[in-house]
Design a protein around this motif. Structure first.
Motif, PDB file in Angstrom:
ATOM      1  N   SER A 103     -12.098   7.824   4.299  1.00  0.00           N
ATOM      2  CA  SER A 103     -12.647   7.388   2.677  1.00  0.00           C
ATOM      3  C   SER A 103     -13.647   7.485   1.981  1.00  0.00           C
ATOM      4  O   SER A 103     -14.788   8.508   3.105  1.00  0.00           O
ATOM      5  CB  SER A 103     -13.307   5.845   3.583  1.00  0.00           C
ATOM      6  OG  SER A 103     -14.033   5.362   4.002  1.00  0.00           O
ATOM      7  N   CYS A 150     -13.618   5.567  -3.379  1.00  0.00           N
ATOM      8  CA  CYS A 150     -13.302   3.841  -2.283  1.00  0.00           C
ATOM      9  C   CYS A 150     -14.030   2.672  -2.723  1.00  0.00           C
ATOM     10  O   CYS A 150     -12.887   2.087  -2.025  1.00  0.00           O
ATOM     11  CB  CYS A 150     -12.400   4.309  -1.126  1.00  0.00           C
ATOM     12  SG  CYS A 150     -11.697   5.955  -1.048  1.00  0.00           S
ATOM     13  N   ARG A 204      -0.806   3.493  -2.543  1.00  0.00           N
ATOM     14  CA  ARG A 204      -2.319   2.619  -3.168  1.00  0.00           C
ATOM     15  C   ARG A 204      -3.279   3.540  -2.503  1.00  0.00           C
ATOM     16  O   ARG A 204      -4.304   3.561  -1.672  1.00  0.00           O
ATOM     17  CB  ARG A 204      -2.164   1.185  -2.433  1.00  0.00           C
ATOM     18  CG  ARG A 204      -2.882   0.998  -3.804  1.00  0.00           C
ATOM     19  CD  ARG A 204      -2.961  -1.508  -3.442  1.00  0.00           C
ATOM     20  NE  ARG A 204      -2.066  -1.413  -3.755  1.00  0.00           N
ATOM     21  CZ  ARG A 204      -1.817  -1.671  -5.184  1.00  0.00           C
ATOM     22  NH1 ARG A 204      -2.267  -1.339  -5.926  1.00  0.00           N
ATOM     23  NH2 ARG A 204      -0.792  -2.554  -5.490  1.00  0.00           N
ATOM     24  N   CYS A 205      -3.399   4.795  -2.799  1.00  0.00           N
ATOM     25  CA  CYS A 205      -4.731   5.565  -2.425  1.00  0.00           C
ATOM     26  C   CYS A 205      -5.330   6.745  -2.974  1.00  0.00           C
ATOM     27  O   CYS A 205      -4.211   7.221  -3.735  1.00  0.00           O
ATOM     28  CB  CYS A 205      -4.375   6.133  -0.645  1.00  0.00           C
ATOM     29  SG  CYS A 205      -5.041   7.377   0.341  1.00  0.00           S
ATOM     30  N   HIS A 243     -10.656   0.378  -7.470  1.00  0.00           N
ATOM     31  CA  HIS A 243      -9.364   0.030  -7.136  1.00  0.00           C
ATOM     32  C   HIS A 243      -8.224   0.112  -6.673  1.00  0.00           C
ATOM     33  O   HIS A 243      -7.737   1.188  -7.773  1.00  0.00           O
ATOM     34  CB  HIS A 243      -9.675  -1.653  -7.086  1.00  0.00           C
ATOM     35  CG  HIS A 243      -8.529  -2.380  -5.785  1.00  0.00           C
ATOM     36  ND1 HIS A 243      -7.910  -2.541  -4.804  1.00  0.00           N
ATOM     37  CD2 HIS A 243      -7.184  -2.474  -6.414  1.00  0.00           C
ATOM     38  CE1 HIS A 243      -7.133  -3.518  -4.442  1.00  0.00           C
ATOM     39  NE2 HIS A 243      -5.919  -3.434  -5.302  1.00  0.00           N
ATOM     40  N   PRO A 244      -7.640   1.479  -5.536  1.00  0.00           N
ATOM     41  CA  PRO A 244      -6.443   2.360  -6.032  1.00  0.00           C
ATOM     42  C   PRO A 244      -5.511   1.305  -6.622  1.00  0.00           C
ATOM     43  O   PRO A 244      -4.967   0.561  -5.851  1.00  0.00           O
ATOM     44  CB  PRO A 244      -6.282   2.886  -4.232  1.00  0.00           C
ATOM     45  CG  PRO A 244      -7.548   1.780  -3.825  1.00  0.00           C
ATOM     46  CD  PRO A 244      -7.871   1.016  -4.255  1.00  0.00           C
ATOM     47  N   CYS A 255     -11.046  -0.047  -2.020  1.00  0.00           N
ATOM     48  CA  CYS A 255      -9.860   0.099  -1.154  1.00  0.00           C
ATOM     49  C   CYS A 255     -10.122  -0.971  -0.499  1.00  0.00           C
ATOM     50  O   CYS A 255     -10.998  -0.942   0.700  1.00  0.00           O
ATOM     51  CB  CYS A 255      -9.900   1.190  -0.864  1.00  0.00           C
ATOM     52  SG  CYS A 255      -8.636   1.098   0.407  1.00  0.00           S
ATOM     53  N   VAL A 304       0.675  -1.389  -0.096  1.00  0.00           N
ATOM     54  CA  VAL A 304      -0.129  -0.242   0.218  1.00  0.00           C
ATOM     55  C   VAL A 304       1.136   1.497   0.284  1.00  0.00           C
ATOM     56  O   VAL A 304       0.028   2.390  -0.258  1.00  0.00           O
ATOM     57  CB  VAL A 304      -0.994  -0.229   1.141  1.00  0.00           C
ATOM     58  CG1 VAL A 304      -2.057  -1.148   1.387  1.00  0.00           C
ATOM     59  CG2 VAL A 304      -0.731  -0.006   2.391  1.00  0.00           C
ATOM     60  N   HIS A 323      -0.042   6.512   3.093  1.00  0.00           N
ATOM     61  CA  HIS A 323      -1.372   5.849   3.397  1.00  0.00           C
ATOM     62  C   HIS A 323      -1.851   5.846   4.009  1.00  0.00           C
ATOM     63  O   HIS A 323      -0.904   6.155   5.184  1.00  0.00           O
ATOM     64  CB  HIS A 323      -1.161   4.178   2.621  1.00  0.00           C
ATOM     65  CG  HIS A 323      -2.176   3.907   2.435  1.00  0.00           C
ATOM     66  ND1 HIS A 323      -2.300   3.777   3.373  1.00  0.00           N
ATOM     67  CD2 HIS A 323      -2.806   3.634   0.839  1.00  0.00           C
ATOM     68  CE1 HIS A 323      -4.297   2.789   3.332  1.00  0.00           C
ATOM     69  NE2 HIS A 323      -3.582   2.698   1.212  1.00  0.00           N
ATOM     70  N   ARG A 326     -10.202   0.695   3.459  1.00  0.00           N
ATOM     71  CA  ARG A 326     -11.976   1.032   3.231  1.00  0.00           C
ATOM     72  C   ARG A 326     -12.951   1.616   4.992  1.00  0.00           C
ATOM     73  O   ARG A 326     -12.927   2.605   5.251  1.00  0.00           O
ATOM     74  CB  ARG A 326     -12.776   1.020   2.211  1.00  0.00           C
ATOM     75  CG  ARG A 326     -13.996   2.122   2.349  1.00  0.00           C
ATOM     76  CD  ARG A 326     -14.811   1.676   1.081  1.00  0.00           C
ATOM     77  NE  ARG A 326     -16.080   1.154   1.013  1.00  0.00           N
ATOM     78  CZ  ARG A 326     -16.330   0.166   1.149  1.00  0.00           C
ATOM     79  NH1 ARG A 326     -14.436  -1.087  -0.011  1.00  0.00           N
ATOM     80  NH2 ARG A 326     -17.027  -1.301   1.318  1.00  0.00           N
TER      81      ARG A 326
END
Lengths: 354, 325
Positions: free
Chosen positions: A308, A312, A329-330, A316-317, A299, A248, A262, A302
């Motif tokens: 969130s 989200c 990964r956000c 999917h990030p 996510c 992430v 993140h 989430r």
């Protein structure tokens, strides 16, 4: 699902020592497929220490075992995964060739120093066995090397200790034995899976110092797997944060601690006790890691996230590139304004207040 | 470690004395004595029987008789076998080597085969080979020894004439040259030993399989793989050494079971060992002989568990420390 980025941030032309691409390790159980490691990519350069962090169940230990191909049935490294090490693809090697890598070029230091050593052989015997297998050393030579290795790890009275059995040694000494075993063939990479978790704090510091010192002397790379960001801060140059089977966040250590991107990393840092910061109680991340048989769509963090929003849930990030070798990964990477409006995470709302 | 062994030797001696006591007093409690049969005989006067009783000491209290028996036994005198007309020690001295030969062969072969089979099964757990071997060994394990002995005797000796039907040796060969004699002995040993081996191997294999399966998922086995060892070396050296302890314990338990099983097997195959002696002595009410047999059996069992204890110390370094403390 968005394809994960290939390779990583090696600035030079030199290929990294280890390059993991889209690693997927699934456990095919009766309760469904547990996607313990689900598309993980990262690299480790020559002589570098990389930290791999995350809480229990995030897939970091399975990642470590996958690198050494130590996954047992019903676990399986899925086709399409790639682990390149010293220019060789490990996942397609024959078992005999893989044995020449294990304990020789890539070695592992395990978590539980008590159960990771064989109770019926002397520790010297267990260390010497590595040299007897890989360099076909004579019994006497292998033993001499084992004692020298124990001495290198700071074991007191190494010659006598080598003749003792694991149950006769303290936890710290046993961890030194495991480290000596891993270092025996001067490997290019040491995978250390929670090497200090089972030890008390003073011994932890000694073992970390020992690993750092040995690395300076031998130039080996270390992949340090831990749930403890304190360990990362002391040893690693670069960090990979894992959550729910995915990477992430990736960053150099300094920026990660200063400005975590993140929300999961942010939560981990907030949950970490630190000197000079008075607080009545530590913050915890509400909720737990979801079961790996059933990752949420969108996510995966989430429900536990304080930022969130509807995006989200739906998207999917991907692992966004933040520049300077940082990735996260956000979706905050593209909508940074959202960080100004934290809210109670869904997981905290669901649980009635105590 | 040494003091631990000494205390176990003492324990074994106590066990042997207790066995002697139980054997002695149980037989005392049974009605009659070796002279009872004479009472029915019209040509023997009751006075004569009484006098003979007094002369042999059967009229003394049981406790006194026991003490004199134990003190004599300690010196190697186990009394006189009335039915065979010679000292019990000589009778047993002749039979014991035959039983030890039979049992020793059975234990050696069954543990070697059982361990190998169990390890092979555990290494391939869940395969057709493993399941088939489990089924066969469960079947053998549940057979009564006298039945198996009879079936082997009828089929292999009676029908197929592959083996002699019983006894220790062929009389004609008994005094011939070494090699010939050895082969003849082996030929006679085969069937009774095979009976005991079939029964015991099954148990050993099941034990070894379970013990190894319990060890294989342990962390140190994974460490061994991570060192780069071959699977063969991981299983046979690292895992198996840890799965050996239950087998050593089983060895201690197998000895008494084999002593008991030998009674039937020796009877079926006319093997002149301790088992047959026990049966003979019961049939003939030869109390001195029976007590002697039970005592020797007890000593064998105690010695067996002593041996198992000593082996356990050799196999598991952790037990050595437990004894040192």
């Amino acid at each position: 699902m968005t394809p994960p980025p290939k390779g990583a941030d090696a600035p030079g032309a030199e290929a990294p020592l280890l390059s993991v691409t889209d690693l997927r390790t699934y456990f095919h159980t009766n309760n469904g497929v547990a996607r313990a490691v689900d598309g993980v990519s990262f690299t480790v350069a020559q002589g570098e220490t990389v930290g791999l962090v995350g809480e229990s169940g995030c897939g970091k230990s399975v990642t470590a075992l996958s690198l050494m191909r130590l996954i047992q049935s019903p676990g399986r490294i899925e086709p399409g995964s790639s682990v390149r090490f010293e220019g060789t693809e490990l996942l397609t090697l024959s078992e005999a060739d893989m044995r020449r890598v294990r304990g020789n070029r890539m070695a592992m230091v395990f978590q539980e120093p008590m159960s990771a050593l064989n109770p019926v052989f002397t520790v010297g015997d267990q260390i010497a066995e590595v040299a007897r297998i890989h360099s076909r050393a004579s019994r006497r030579d292998a033993w001499r090397q084992a004692v020298a290795m124990l001495e290198l790890t700071g074991m007191p009275a190494p010659e006598q200790r080598a003749h003792e059995y694991p149950h006769q040694l303290s936890g710290g000494m046993r961890q030194r034995v495991l480290i000596a075993m891993a270092l025996m063939m001067n490997p290019a990479l040491i995978v250390a899976d929670e090497p200090t978790t089972a030890l008390d704090v003073t011994i932890q510091a000694q073992i970390l110092e020992l690993l750092a010192d040995l690395q300076r002397r031998t130039g080996t790379s270390i992949l340090m797997i831990t749930h403890d960001l304190g360990v990362i801060a002391e040893t690693a140059r670069r960090v990979i944060v894992m959550y729910a089977g995915e990477v992430v966040e990736q960053s150099a250590v300094g920026p990660l601690f200063a400005t975590p991107h993140h929300p999961y990393t942010e939560g981990l840092l907030a949950a970490m006790p630190r000197m000079g910061r008075r607080r009545d109680r530590l913050r915890v991340i509400p909720g737990t890691v979801p079961p790996p048989t059933d990752w949420p769509t969108g996510c995966r963090f989430r429900a536990r996230c304080q930022y969130s929003w509807d995006r989200c849930a739906n998207e999917h990030p991907p692992l966004y590139d933040l520049g300077d070798g940082r990735r996260s990964r956000c979706h905050l990477a593209v909508e940074p304004g959202r960080r100004a409006h934290p809210h109670e995470p869904l997981a905290a709302q669901a649980v009635p207040a105590r | 470690m040494i003091s631990g062994l000494v205390s176990r030797v003492v324990q074994a001696a106590v066990v042997a004395i207790l066995v002697a006591a139980v054997a002695f007093f149980v037989l005392q409690a049974a009605p009659g004595d070796p002279l009872s049969a004479l009472v029915e005989n019209p040509s023997v006067s009751p006075a004569l029987v009484a006098a003979e009783r007094a002369r042999l000491g059967y009229d003394r209290p049981a406790a006194v008789q026991f003490l004199s028996y134990v003190s004599a036994a300690a010196g190697g005198d186990l009394g006189y076998s009335a039915s065979l007309g010679m000292p019990v020690s000589r009778v047993i001295g002749a039979a014991l080597p035959h039983t030890l030969l039979l049992m020793g062969t059975a234990i050696l072969v069954s543990f070697a085969v059982g361990i190998a089979l169990g390890v092979a099964q555990a290494a391939r757990a869940g395969t057709v080979f493993d399941r088939a071997a489990s089924a066969v060994s469960l079947f053998l394990h549940s057979l009564p020894e006298f039945w198996l002995a009879l079936v082997l005797l009828i089929v292999l000796s009676g029908r197929l004439h592959l083996f002699p039907g019983g006894g220790l040796e062929t009389l004609a060969v008994a005094h011939s040259s070494g090699w010939h004699w050895f082969l003849d002995r082996l030929h006679h040993l085969a069937l009774p030993a095979l009976t005991l081996v079939l029964l015991t191997t099954a148990g050993v294999a099941r034990f070894q399989r379970a013990a190894l399966l319990e060890v294989l998922p342990r962390d140190f086995v994974r460490t061994a793989v991570a060192k780069g060892l071959s699977r063969r070396r991981v299983v046979l050296r690292h895992a198996w050494r840890n799965a050996l302890l239950p087998i050593v314990t089983l060895l201690g338990l197998a000895l008494p079971a084999l002593v008991g099983g030998a009674v039937f097997v020796e009877q079926v195959f006319s093997w002149p060992g301790m088992g047959r002696l026990v049966v003979t002595s019961i049939e003939r009410r030869d109390y001195a002989l029976l007590t002697g047999c039970l005592l020797v059996g007890g000593v064998l069992v105690a010695a067996g568990s002593l041996l198992a204890d000593a082996l356990a110390l050799a196999v598991d370094p952790r037990q050595r420390r437990a004894n040192r403390d």
